[in-house]
Structures are given as structure tokens and as C-alpha cells.
Design a protein around this motif. Structure first.
Motif, PDB file in Angstrom:
ATOM      1  N   GLU A 164      -4.474  -4.517   0.132  1.00 46.99           N
ATOM      2  CA  GLU A 164      -4.786  -3.819   1.377  1.00 46.99           C
ATOM      3  C   GLU A 164      -5.262  -4.789   2.449  1.00 46.99           C
ATOM      4  O   GLU A 164      -4.928  -4.640   3.636  1.00 46.99           O
TER       5      GLU A 164
ATOM      6  N   HIS B 235       4.201   0.910  -2.131  1.00 47.88           N
ATOM      7  CA  HIS B 235       3.641   0.183  -3.281  1.00 47.88           C
ATOM      8  C   HIS B 235       4.011   0.885  -4.586  1.00 47.88           C
ATOM      9  O   HIS B 235       4.417   0.228  -5.552  1.00 47.88           O
TER      10      HIS B 235
ATOM     11  N   ILE C  26     -12.096  -2.483  -1.116  1.00 44.55           N
ATOM     12  CA  ILE C  26     -10.742  -2.650  -0.584  1.00 44.55           C
ATOM     13  C   ILE C  26     -10.003  -3.672  -1.439  1.00 44.55           C
ATOM     14  O   ILE C  26     -10.561  -4.711  -1.806  1.00 44.55           O
TER      15      ILE C  26
ATOM     16  N   TYR D 262      -3.940  -5.884  -6.813  1.00 49.65           N
ATOM     17  CA  TYR D 262      -3.793  -4.474  -6.455  1.00 49.65           C
ATOM     18  C   TYR D 262      -4.954  -3.606  -6.933  1.00 49.65           C
ATOM     19  O   TYR D 262      -5.094  -2.459  -6.502  1.00 49.65           O
TER      20      TYR D 262
ATOM     21  N   VAL E 236       0.833  -1.201   0.000  1.00 49.93           N
ATOM     22  CA  VAL E 236       0.000   0.000   0.000  1.00 49.93           C
ATOM     23  C   VAL E 236       0.876   1.263   0.000  1.00 49.93           C
ATOM     24  O   VAL E 236       2.072   1.203   0.293  1.00 49.93           O
TER      25      VAL E 236
ATOM     26  N   LYS F 205      -3.317  -5.254   6.088  1.00 47.00           N
ATOM     27  CA  LYS F 205      -3.982  -5.126   7.386  1.00 47.00           C
ATOM     28  C   LYS F 205      -3.842  -6.407   8.198  1.00 47.00           C
ATOM     29  O   LYS F 205      -3.663  -6.377   9.423  1.00 47.00           O
TER      30      LYS F 205
END
Length: 474
Positions: A208, A159, A204, A197, A155, A212
Motif C-alpha cells: 500500500e 491485487h 499499512i 503484502y 491493492v 500511494k
């Protein structure tokens, strides 16, 4: 025994994830761990049966999948195999709506550990609220996590710098610390980059979600061993900074009844055919429950098997395009290969087939589950990766001298000649002798029950020492 441990399993709604989570649940239950396996009703119904002696330890918890507009997600679609690839994003949307009922379940059950998939990132906040440690169970290999899982690459600015385009997936990552050629090819990278991606209807990206999950999890578990990919485990721990635990291959037990447990007459006849073949002479071909082959691909595979001149057993999942199309196989194919080849449309007892002494090679998509089932038998692997993690798996196998990959054109297409060439190289050619020797040698490690059990015992010990009770003491 670990009877004081209670683990809640929250797998993603794909059978390439559900089955590994189920198998892990069975293995943990055998060690005395209590399991709550959470999924939707139709997915639970399609799981294998819980062994009778473990029914008191494994609770299959059904939570209805929230209903979306039928045009987005048709009724009864609860797993990726139920929908075309373009609708998987809506399945993720529905899956994310399980958050509130899962939150209530966690509050009610207060497990010692929660095992998540990378999709269910939203469990992190719930687990933190209840002070329950999270573990991410990776259904992929350590090499896949090492290649894709650098937290900074997922991210933000990291990224943009480290993974700015599909082309950035076509060479080994900059954080690798040993020579390797493991990477995606251009045609594979374009598709994977968009899926991993790219934005989707759930709001989302998969990248991502993984980021997380990595941030929230206390540890990671991978169905593998350091004898196979120790260098990749080292990279994973270096880039993630948390324990990445090899749990062994979870070698499945042979069915108690062996082939006698197979009641289907067509499969009884198939095994009788296998009995008549020479040892290590048959190619078994199968491409997993999730793979969606086009008509052209199925026909080229058929022609390649025919052209190879080798005896074969092909377990072919009936393609969606063939529901009203009688021409699943090329015209005359069955007649021309009669006696030398057997084709089965639908389910196949893969483990029993791989364990038959006449089978010597496996033509597959290089799915991680199929690889871990095959390596203990010492079969030659001929790989035709079709997407996701499969290209990386295939390249690692080839780099370690355990497989041959079928040649592809720049657009990803393949033909019968390339299939036949790879099969003959692996199975009968003089040039392929080193491959056959290498896979037989490797089977001594992969099929070593004591070694694989030791990995799993260490994993269970980790869970005992690092669960809720121990966190509260600290």
C-alpha cells in the motif's frame, strides 16, 4: 551548474537505503544542487562524512525519532540494523510519526523537489499542499520494480487477481513482454509475500505504501543503465505511465589516497597479503550490512570456501548470535586455511578490495548496491540471495550470463559442496570460461565513466526543467 535547485531527501531508516540516498546527495551536490538530507540523529551520525568541498551544499537535518514503548522499539534503535526483523514493523510506526516535524520542515524550506523512499507515502499530501513535485528514488533495480510495481497488483481487486498468493510470485508477471525466468522460488516467495503484502503494526502494508507513492510521484529514478536492463525500464514505464529515469551507476571515485587512506593495521596486513596473490585469483566474500546469517549458514559458507581450494578474503559481519559465542567459525577453520584465506570480522573497505588486481570473484548476497559496485571491475559473481529483492537480482545476473547462483534445496538451505562447486565453476573451471569472458566484456560498459556521467547529467537536466519553478510557470 544547478545551483538554483534545492532537493530534500527523505530515505527510509535502513542503511541499504540511507547510503544510496547519501551517495545520490553527494553526486547531486557535485552538480551544484543544494541538498537537505533528513533522518534521525543516530542515523546521521553513522553516515560517511560529507566531502569538505560540498559542506555548504549538503545540510544533514536531524529529526529525533519519536519514542515508542521500549518493549516494542528499544531505546537507540533508529535503523533496521538495530532491531531483529520482527521489530521492523515498530520502526515503521515510529518513522510514520515523523510526519508532523517533516511537514514543518518542508513548509520552512520550500524545496524544489522532494525525493522519497517507498516507505514515506505520507509525504505525498504535504508535497501536494505546497505544490512541490515528488520523485521516488528506487534503491533497487529496474527489474525489481518491473516485477513488483504494477500499480493494479498492489491493492484492492487487482491485487486479489494478479497477486493472490505467494505462488503468484514464482513465475514471471503477466505484464512482461519478453521471455524471462526471473521470479522468486517458493521458499523465497513465502517470506517476501508476507513481508510485502501482510499487515503489520504500522497499520499499512508495504504494498500500500508503494501504491500511494507511485500515484503521487512525478517520476522515478533508478541507479542503473539501459545497457544492463533496458527491457525492464520499458516495462516500468509501460505499467506506471510516468518517467522512470536511469541515472547511471554513480561510479564512486577512488579514494584520493588509495590504500594509503586505510590506517587500520589489520587491513594494511590484509592488503599486503592480497599483493602476494596471483592476479584475478582471490574470491572476495561479503553479504552486506543488513544480512543476518545463522550459525549453520556461516559454518557452511566457511566449509565451502575451504573446500573450494581457492584463496579467499571474507568480510564477515559479526552475527547477533555470536556476541557471547566464540565459535563464529568452525573449529580449526582458521588453522586449516591459514595463508590461503583471510577472515575479517566487521567493517571492510569493500571498494578498495574490489579494485585490487588479485581479486577475481565476488561471493555475495546479490544486493543491488554490491552488484553495481562489482560490475565495473569485471569480476565473476557467485550469488547467494538471502531475501528482499536479492533473488530477482540474482536471476537477472544469471540470465544475462554474468553470475552463477549457488544451488539450494526446496527449503532454501545450502551446503558446502554447492558453494565450492559454484566458486570453482566461476573462478577456474573450463566450463566457466564464458562467464569470465562475459563479465570482463560487460565491465567495458559498466565501468565507462563517460557513459555513466551522461546518464546522470540527463537526470540533473530533468530536475532543472521539471522542478517547482517550472511547474509554477506552466
Amino acid at each position: 551548474m544547478a545551483r538554483d535547485i534545492h532537493v530534500m531527501m527523505l530515505p527510509w531508516s535502513a542503511f541499504g537505503h540511507l547510503i544510496p540516498f547519501f551517495n545520490l546527495s553527494v553526486a547531486l551536490a557535485k552538480a551544484g544542487v543544494r541538498i537537505s538530507f533528513v533522518s534521525t540523529p543516530r542515523n546521521i551520525q553513522r553516515l560517511p562524512k560529507v566531502p569538505l568541498d560540498l559542506e555548504t551544499l549538503i545540510d544533514l537535518v536531524e529529526i529525533p525519532l519519536p519514542i515508542l514503548n521500549k518493549e516494542r522499539l528499544p531505546e537507540g534503535s533508529e535503523a533496521t540494523m538495530d532491531v531483529p526483523s520482527e521489530k521492523v514493523q515498530f520502526l515503521k510506526t515510529a518513522y510514520d510519526l515523523l510526519r508532523n516535524p517533516v511537514k514543518q520542515l518542508i513548509s520552512d524550506q520550500q524545496p524544489d523537489w522532494i525525493f522519497i523512499d517507498f516507505i514515506s507515502y505520507w509525504v505525498a499530501e504535504i508535497a501536494q499542499e505546497h505544490k512541490i513535485p515528488l520523485l521516488m528514488y528506487r534503491v533497487f533495480s529496474a527489474s525489481q520494480l518491473a516485477f513488483m510495481g504494477h500499480p493494479e497488483s498492489l491493492v484492492g481487486d487487482g491485487h486479489k487477481r494478479m497477486r493472490p498468493s505467494p505462488e503468484s510470485l514464482t513465475s514471471p508477471p503477466e505484464w512482461g513482454d519478453f521471455p524471462s525466468s526471473v521470479a522468486y522460488r517458493s521458499f523465497e516467495a513465502t517470506i517476501y509475500y508476507k513481508g510485502f503484502y501482510g499487515q503489520n503494526a504500522s497499520g499499512i502494508t508495504d504494498a500500500e505504501r508503494l501504491a500511494k507513492g507511485i500515484q503521487a510521484c512525478k517520476a522515478f529514478a533508478i541507479r542503473s543503465c539501459t545497457e544492463y536492463e533496458g527491457e525492464y525500464f520499458n516495462i516500468c514505464e509501460k505499467i506506471i505511465g510516468k518517467p522512470v529515469i536511469p541515472i547511471g551507476l554513480l561510479l564512486p571515485e577512488k579514494p584520493a589516497e588509495g590504500r594509503r587512506s586505510i590506517a587500520d593495521n589489520s587491513w594494511i596486513e590484509t592488503f599486503e597479503w592480497l599483493d602476494c596473490q596471483k592476479p584475478k585469483s582471490v574470491v572476495f566474500a561479503a553479504f552486506g550490512s543488513e544480512s543476518k546469517l545463522s550459525k549453520e549458514q556461516v559454518h557452511e559458507l566457511a566449509r565451502g570456501l575451504e573446500l573450494s581450494g581457492l584463496p579467499f578474503l571474507w568480510a564477515l559481519k559479526k552475527p547477533d548470535w555470536a556476541i557471547n559465542d566464540p565459535g563464529v567459525l568452525p573449529s580449526g577453520f582458521s588453522d586449516r586455511t591459514h595463508g590461503r584465506g583471510v577472515i575479517s570480522i566487521g567493517w571492510a573497505p569493500q571498494l578498495e578490495i574490489l579494485g585490487h588486481p588479485s581479486v577475481g570473484g565476488f561471493l555475495s548476497h546479490a544486493g543491488w548496491g554490491s552488484i553495481t559496485e562489482t560490475l565495473p571491475f569485471g569480476h565473476c559473481l557467485v550469488v547467494l540471495p538471502l531475501g528482499l529483492d536479492q533473488p530477482l537480482n540474482a536471476r537477472v545476473l544469471v540470465e544475462k550470463g554474468l553470475a552463477v547462483e549457488i544451488e539450494r534445496r526446496e527449503d532454501g538451505s545450502f551446503n558446502r559442496n554447492g558453494i565450492a562447486k559454484a566458486l570453482r565453476f566461476a573462478m577456474v573451471s573450463e566450463e566457466g570460461q564464458s562467464l569470465r569472458v562475459r563479465t570482463r566484456e560487460a565491465a567495458q560498459t559498466f565501468g565507462n565513466i563517460d557513459l555513466q556521467v551522461a546518464y546522470f547529467d540527463s537526470f540533473v537536466e530533468y530536475l532543472k526543467k521539471n522542478g517547482v519553478e517550472n511547474i509554477e510557470r506552466q
